[in-house]
Enzyme design. Structure first.
Site, short mmCIF file in Angstrom:
data_model
loop_
_atom_site.label_atom_id
_atom_site.label_comp_id
_atom_site.label_asym_id
_atom_site.label_seq_id
_atom_site.Cartn_x
_atom_site.Cartn_y
_atom_site.Cartn_z
N LYS A 22 0.84 -1.22 0.00
CA LYS A 22 0.00 0.00 0.00
C LYS A 22 0.87 1.26 0.00
CE LYS A 22 -1.58 1.53 4.05
NZ LYS A 22 -1.42 2.90 4.54
N ARG A 101 -4.49 10.84 4.42
CA ARG A 101 -3.41 11.82 4.48
C ARG A 101 -2.46 11.73 3.30
NH1 ARG A 101 -1.77 14.20 8.76
NH2 ARG A 101 0.27 14.10 7.83
N PRO A 131 2.36 16.83 11.17
CA PRO A 131 2.44 18.04 10.34
C PRO A 131 3.05 17.75 8.96
CG PRO A 131 4.14 18.06 12.03
CD PRO A 131 3.30 16.85 12.28
N VAL A 132 2.94 18.73 8.04
CA VAL A 132 3.57 18.56 6.71
C VAL A 132 4.57 19.69 6.47
CG1 VAL A 132 1.80 17.16 5.57
CG2 VAL A 132 1.53 19.65 5.64
N ASP A 133 5.11 20.25 7.57
CA ASP A 133 6.04 21.37 7.44
C ASP A 133 7.28 21.03 6.61
OD1 ASP A 133 6.42 19.66 9.75
OD2 ASP A 133 8.11 20.94 10.29
N ILE A 340 8.49 7.16 16.53
CA ILE A 340 8.10 7.90 15.30
C ILE A 340 6.86 8.75 15.53
CG2 ILE A 340 7.55 7.70 12.84
CD1 ILE A 340 10.32 6.61 13.47
N ARG A 415 -8.53 -0.50 4.68
CA ARG A 415 -7.64 0.49 4.10
C ARG A 415 -6.28 -0.12 3.79
NH1 ARG A 415 -7.53 6.13 7.12
NH2 ARG A 415 -6.11 6.41 5.38
C1 EPZ Z 1 4.42 7.02 6.09
O1 EPZ Z 1 3.67 8.11 6.63
C2 EPZ Z 1 3.46 5.84 6.03
N1 EPZ Z 1 2.36 6.18 5.16
C3 EPZ Z 1 2.99 5.48 7.42
O2 EPZ Z 1 2.19 4.31 7.32
C4 EPZ Z 1 4.20 5.17 8.30
O3 EPZ Z 1 3.77 4.92 9.62
C5 EPZ Z 1 5.18 6.35 8.29
O4 EPZ Z 1 5.53 6.68 6.91
C6 EPZ Z 1 6.46 6.08 9.05
O5 EPZ Z 1 7.10 4.96 8.52
C7 EPZ Z 1 2.50 6.09 3.84
O6 EPZ Z 1 3.54 5.73 3.32
C8 EPZ Z 1 1.31 6.40 2.99
P1 EPZ Z 1 6.57 10.38 7.98
P2 EPZ Z 1 4.25 9.58 6.55
O7 EPZ Z 1 6.48 11.67 7.22
O8 EPZ Z 1 5.00 9.74 5.30
C9 EPZ Z 1 6.83 13.75 11.39
C10 EPZ Z 1 0.38 2.87 7.86
O9 EPZ Z 1 -0.11 2.36 8.91
N2 EPZ Z 1 6.71 14.74 10.30
O10 EPZ Z 1 7.73 9.49 7.72
O11 EPZ Z 1 3.12 10.50 6.83
C11 EPZ Z 1 5.58 12.91 11.55
O12 EPZ Z 1 4.61 13.57 12.32
C12 EPZ Z 1 0.88 4.30 7.85
O13 EPZ Z 1 0.43 2.28 6.79
C13 EPZ Z 1 6.86 16.08 10.60
O14 EPZ Z 1 7.08 16.47 11.75
O15 EPZ Z 1 5.21 9.57 7.81
C14 EPZ Z 1 6.12 11.66 12.21
O16 EPZ Z 1 6.28 11.88 13.56
C15 EPZ Z 1 0.50 5.13 8.98
N3 EPZ Z 1 6.76 16.98 9.57
C16 EPZ Z 1 7.51 11.51 11.55
O17 EPZ Z 1 7.83 12.81 11.03
C17 EPZ Z 1 6.55 16.62 8.27
O18 EPZ Z 1 6.48 17.48 7.38
C18 EPZ Z 1 7.58 10.50 10.41
O19 EPZ Z 1 6.49 10.71 9.53
C19 EPZ Z 1 6.41 15.24 7.98
C20 EPZ Z 1 6.52 14.33 9.01
#
Ligand code: EPZ
Length: 436
Positions: A22, A101, A131-133, A340, A415
């Site tokens: 996925k 998301r 966040p997406v900062d 994480i 999902r």
């Molecule tokens: C991906 O989410 C996965 N989703 C998640 O899978 C997975 O848990 C995660 O990576 C970590 O491995 C997809 O691939 C669609 P991140 P993503 O950006 O990209 C922080 C599942 O169950 N962060 O690596 O959204 C964030 O809050 C899902 O299949 C910021 O602070 O995760 C988190 O604490 C859930 N600012 C950490 O970084 C940002 O701009 C890692 O998030 C972006 C992220």
């Protein structure tokens, strides 16, 4: 709303076909917006999140057709042909983004191809504020002008994106993917430092290269991208889902059974397989995948181990809930630390309602195992969870419990797990979906 009923205590035995990942499929689908030519994606899992993403892409103007099953069926999934000949809308509306998301992954492609994008901010979710900062700061480093207005990210780069260096302050899978896609069409060289090394990121980079991108350093933490003027057609198969495979490996272990995971790739699962090995679970590579089982007679049952989640190649946060379910029936104590997401212990109170002994202190859960798989430490209960992996951990606990477990809010499972009840019941689990 559908429910899943499990009557536990039956060791799983058999073969489970592993679907396409996925979390690789979602960015690959978004990448189709980068080109006016056809992207054929194979081995796509049949999941609600994939349907949401295709709905979003169609709304941007992509023509999408299903090219049928892989010959012979089996574990290969659906094939989609996507062609975004023209982008008819650069807006990703709140109504779609709030459902998933990963919709934010269209930001990079739309901005790179059209010079503008208006994408709803995804907001927080059950596992954290998320966040997406870093997506925004990264695109700004390539020359985009970005404002937040009315809950939307409004991004512009009328003269195209430029080369630049992006140093991510922490590892983010989604930000790395958004930047990789955007950088593929930038003018000049983009360097992404402290990039995510997850295999799903590598899958995206490989597919982009097939489309004509010039990305180097794939699977490392520094990615170098020489921007190109346009991307073309490609035909690409999504990699097997390492999280799904590990979830079923844990299902075999928690029931004291043995399953072969057809199509699973050991290379992308090293941290998990090492943890399972340490917990006394047998893991063997086979011609078609991996065989996982528990040899309760000779060596004793599953042992408690300590696990800390970390970005790849560390132990994945997406398996933290599942390993916790396994640890609740293990012999001895386990310490599970989540690094994480700040709120990813939603399964704990539900597992405790099934008899698990878990104490949480900030980001660490101490689990006192009930003594071995099938040992009857857990008992069935009606449960529900607020996210995908928490939900599946309750299914796993249900498989190991005495009596009946009813898992509510099944849409979370839909999902991310393709034909979950079918795959488990084919191995002897007593699991059915009840439609109300
Ligand atoms: C991906 O989410 C996965 N989703 C998640 O899978 C997975 O848990 C995660 O990576 C970590 O491995 C997809 O691939 C669609 P991140 P993503 O950006 O990209 C922080 C599942 O169950 N962060 O690596 O959204 C964030 O809050 C899902 O299949 C910021 O602070 O995760 C988190 O604490 C859930 N600012 C950490 O970084 C940002 O701009 C890692 O998030 C972006 C992220």
């Amino acid at each position: 709303m559908d429910k899943i009923r499990i009557r536990g205590g039956r060791p799983l035995r058999g073969k489970i076909p592993i679907s396409g990942a996925k979390n690789a499929a979602l960015p690959l689908l978004a990448a189709s917006l980068l080109s006016d030519e056809t992207l054929v994606l194979r081995n796509l899992p049949h999941l609600a999140d994939i349907a949401t993403m295709t709905h979003l892409l169609a709304q941007h103007g992509a023509e999408i057709s299903m090219a049928g099953e892989h010959p012979g069926g089996g574990h290969m999934g659906h094939v989609l042909k996507l062609r975004a000949r023209e982008i008819t809308s650069t807006e990703a509306p709140y109504d779609i983004v709030r459902k998933m998301r990963a919709s934010v992954l269209v930001l990079g492609p739309l901005l790179a191809r059209c010079g503008r994008a208006r994408v709803s901010l995804p907001g927080g979710c059950a596992i954290g504020t998320r966040p997406v900062d870093m997506h925004i700061r990264g695109l700004e480093a390539l020359g985009a002008e970005i404002e937040l207005d009315d809950g939307y990210i409004i991004a512009e780069a009328p003269h195209g994106l430029q080369g630049g260096v992006v140093v991510f302050p922490r590892v983010s899978v989604g930000a790395t993917e958004n930047l990789l896609m955007a950088a593929s069409l930038a003018k000049g060289e983009v360097v992404l430092e402290n990039a995510a090394r997850e295999p799903e990121v590598g899958d995206l980079a490989n597919c982009l290269n097939r489309m004509g991108a010039r990305i180097e350093g794939i699977d490392g933490d520094t990615l170098r991208i020489q921007g190109v003027d346009r991307l073309g057609a490609a035909d690409y198969a999504v990699l097997p889902d390492r999280i799904e495979a590990a979830t079923y490996a844990i299902a075999a272990a928690i029931t004291g059974g043995e399953v072969e995971l057809i199509g699973a790739q050991t290379e992308t699962m090293e941290a998990v397989l090492a943890a399972l090995g340490e917990a006394n679970v047998n893991v063997q590579r086979t011609e078609c995948g991996i065989r996982v089982g528990v040899d309760a007679g000779a060596k004793g049952g599953v042992r408690g181990i300590d696990v800390t989640t970390a970005p790849y190649p560390g132990f994945p946060t997406d398996l933290q809930a599942q390993i916790m379910a396994l640890m609740s029936v293990a012999d001895g104590a386990a310490m599970i630390t989540e690094t994480i997401f700040e709120n990813r212990f939603q399964h704990v109170p539900e597992l405790m309602r099934m008899g698990a002994d878990i104490a949480v202190k900030s980001a660490t859960a101490v689990v006192r195992g009930s003594g071995g798989p099938g040992g009857g430490g857990l008992h069935g209960a009606p449960v529900m969870a607020t996210d995908l992996r928490a939900s599946v951990s309750l299914v796993l606990a249900g498989l190991a419990s005495a009596g009946e477990t009813m898992v509510n809010r099944v849409y979370h499972l839909d999902r991310g797990y393709e034909r979950l009840e079918e795959k488990l019941s084919a191995c002897g689990a007593d699991i059915v979906r009840l439609t109300e």
